[in-house]
Design an enzyme around this catalytic site. Sequence first.
Site, PDB file in Angstrom:
ATOM      1  CD  GLU A  68     -11.928   6.075   4.866  1.00 31.73           C
ATOM      2  OE1 GLU A  68     -11.395   5.208   4.976  1.00 31.73           O
ATOM      3  OE2 GLU A  68     -11.112   6.988   4.271  1.00 31.73           O
TER       4      GLU A  68
ATOM      5  NE  ARG B  48      -2.607   1.114   3.640  1.00 25.15           N
ATOM      6  CZ  ARG B  48      -3.254   1.015   4.584  1.00 25.15           C
ATOM      7  NH1 ARG B  48      -4.637   0.477   4.498  1.00 25.15           N
ATOM      8  NH2 ARG B  48      -2.746   1.017   5.766  1.00 25.15           N
TER       9      ARG B  48
ATOM     10  CE  LYS C 230      -2.421   4.610   6.587  1.00 22.17           C
ATOM     11  NZ  LYS C 230      -3.551   5.256   7.358  1.00 22.17           N
TER      12      LYS C 230
HETATM   13  N1  PXG Z   1      -9.591   4.796   6.825  1.00 22.30           N
HETATM   14  C1  PXG Z   1      -8.591   5.731   6.807  1.00 22.30           C
HETATM   15  C2  PXG Z   1      -8.786   7.044   6.482  1.00 22.30           C
HETATM   16  C3  PXG Z   1      -7.297   5.459   7.388  1.00 22.30           C
HETATM   17  O1  PXG Z   1      -6.344   6.480   7.851  1.00 22.30           O
HETATM   18  C4  PXG Z   1      -8.199   3.051   7.867  1.00 22.30           C
HETATM   19  C5  PXG Z   1      -9.364   3.493   7.186  1.00 22.30           C
HETATM   20  C6  PXG Z   1      -7.958   1.678   8.231  1.00 22.30           C
HETATM   21  O2  PXG Z   1      -6.909   1.158   7.488  1.00 22.30           O
HETATM   22  P1  PXG Z   1      -6.157  -0.173   8.108  1.00 22.30           P
HETATM   23  O3  PXG Z   1      -5.198  -0.465   7.000  1.00 22.30           O
HETATM   24  O4  PXG Z   1      -5.445   0.601   9.376  1.00 22.30           O
HETATM   25  O5  PXG Z   1      -7.048  -1.303   8.343  1.00 22.30           O
HETATM   26  C7  PXG Z   1      -7.038   4.109   8.082  1.00 22.30           C
HETATM   27  C8  PXG Z   1      -5.762   3.621   8.752  1.00 22.30           C
HETATM   28  C9  PXG Z   1      -5.708   7.073  13.988  1.00 22.30           C
HETATM   29  C10 PXG Z   1      -5.035   6.816  12.827  1.00 22.30           C
HETATM   30  O6  PXG Z   1      -5.158   7.699  14.792  1.00 22.30           O
HETATM   31  C11 PXG Z   1      -5.664   5.700  11.771  1.00 22.30           C
HETATM   32  C12 PXG Z   1      -5.254   5.375  10.785  1.00 22.30           C
HETATM   33  C13 PXG Z   1      -3.976   6.011  10.270  1.00 22.30           C
HETATM   34  C14 PXG Z   1      -3.196   6.968  11.133  1.00 22.30           C
HETATM   35  C15 PXG Z   1      -4.054   7.399  12.181  1.00 22.30           C
HETATM   36  O7  PXG Z   1      -6.814   6.602  14.220  1.00 22.30           O
HETATM   37  N2  PXG Z   1      -5.759   4.206   9.972  1.00 22.30           N
END
Ligand code: PXG
Length: 288
Positions: free
Chosen positions: A182, A50, A149
């Site tokens: 989301e 990713r 991301k």
């Molecule tokens: N949506 C977004 C916008 C994200 O940033 C997820 C979904 C979940 O993806 P993963 O791959 O982790 O299952 C993310 C990822 C926080 C934080 O502080 C969370 C993310 C990134 C940075 C900070 O909650 N999550």
Amino acid sequence: MKIYLNGELVDKENAKISVFDHGLLYGDGVFEGIRLYDGCVYKLDEHLERLEFSAKAILLDLPLDRKGFAEAVCETCRQNNLKNGYVRLVVTRGAGHLGLTPDGCGPPSVIIIADEIQLYPEELYKNGLKIISVATRRINASALPPAVKSLNYLNNILAKIEAKRVGFQEALMLNDKGEIAECTGDNVFILSKGVIFTPPLDAGSLRGITRAAVMDLAMELGFEVKEQALTRYDLWTAEECFLTGTAAEVIPCVEVDHRVIGSGKPGEATQALIGKFREKVKKDGVFL
Ligand code: PXG
């Protein structure tokens, strides 16, 4: 604490980058958040893929290949004696001039922080989270694909602030069409008439690593899983709702926009998925 910075492990106090780095000036860069469970880096390869896709999308040439990043992540965990925690891997455009153009920027800065993780309290996994939809829409894919991301998280931060100001810990974000995209850092799922639904990626969701893992687990548990455009109404009337993310893992959601979901308690499917996810994480990654 030792921080990985451009090939070296340096003390936290010395982990510094230029104020001319476009990661700071413009949020120009990409990142990953990765979990470490019992000395095993969860789904490291998926995270690195990713990262590569995010970098490609913003025309950023990564300074390391996948093997190089994997080794750097593991070494940072080892040097910090970390067996359980959270790894933040960041690649910025690097230092440049005071202009938007990335021409003349670089080399990219690579930063790896391996630390303990602030988890949601266990109480929320037992009793569930309450979320609220906010006015801040998820950024349009033709402006900046939400699948990237990137270091520019203001869209999500503004939504988070909105939710917090009215007393909620997490915000439900919609896309321009008013469909569910989301939450600010988590993907959204519902259970409705025995089927598990989650918005498709083109609704404005990140291709969550936890999302993919949970879709697989749900199928293993015998559920039909569908990616389908969802509205707020679909969430309000669902039997169960839960969020997935690297930090949150699988967290039940028992109220959406003041509507109680199902019985108001975490549902059976959600609880089964939480259990299965926690069982599986320790076997699904790269050992240090
Ligand atoms: N949506 C977004 C916008 C994200 O940033 C997820 C979904 C979940 O993806 P993963 O791959 O982790 O299952 C993310 C990822 C926080 C934080 O502080 C969370 C993310 C990134 C940075 C900070 O909650 N999550």
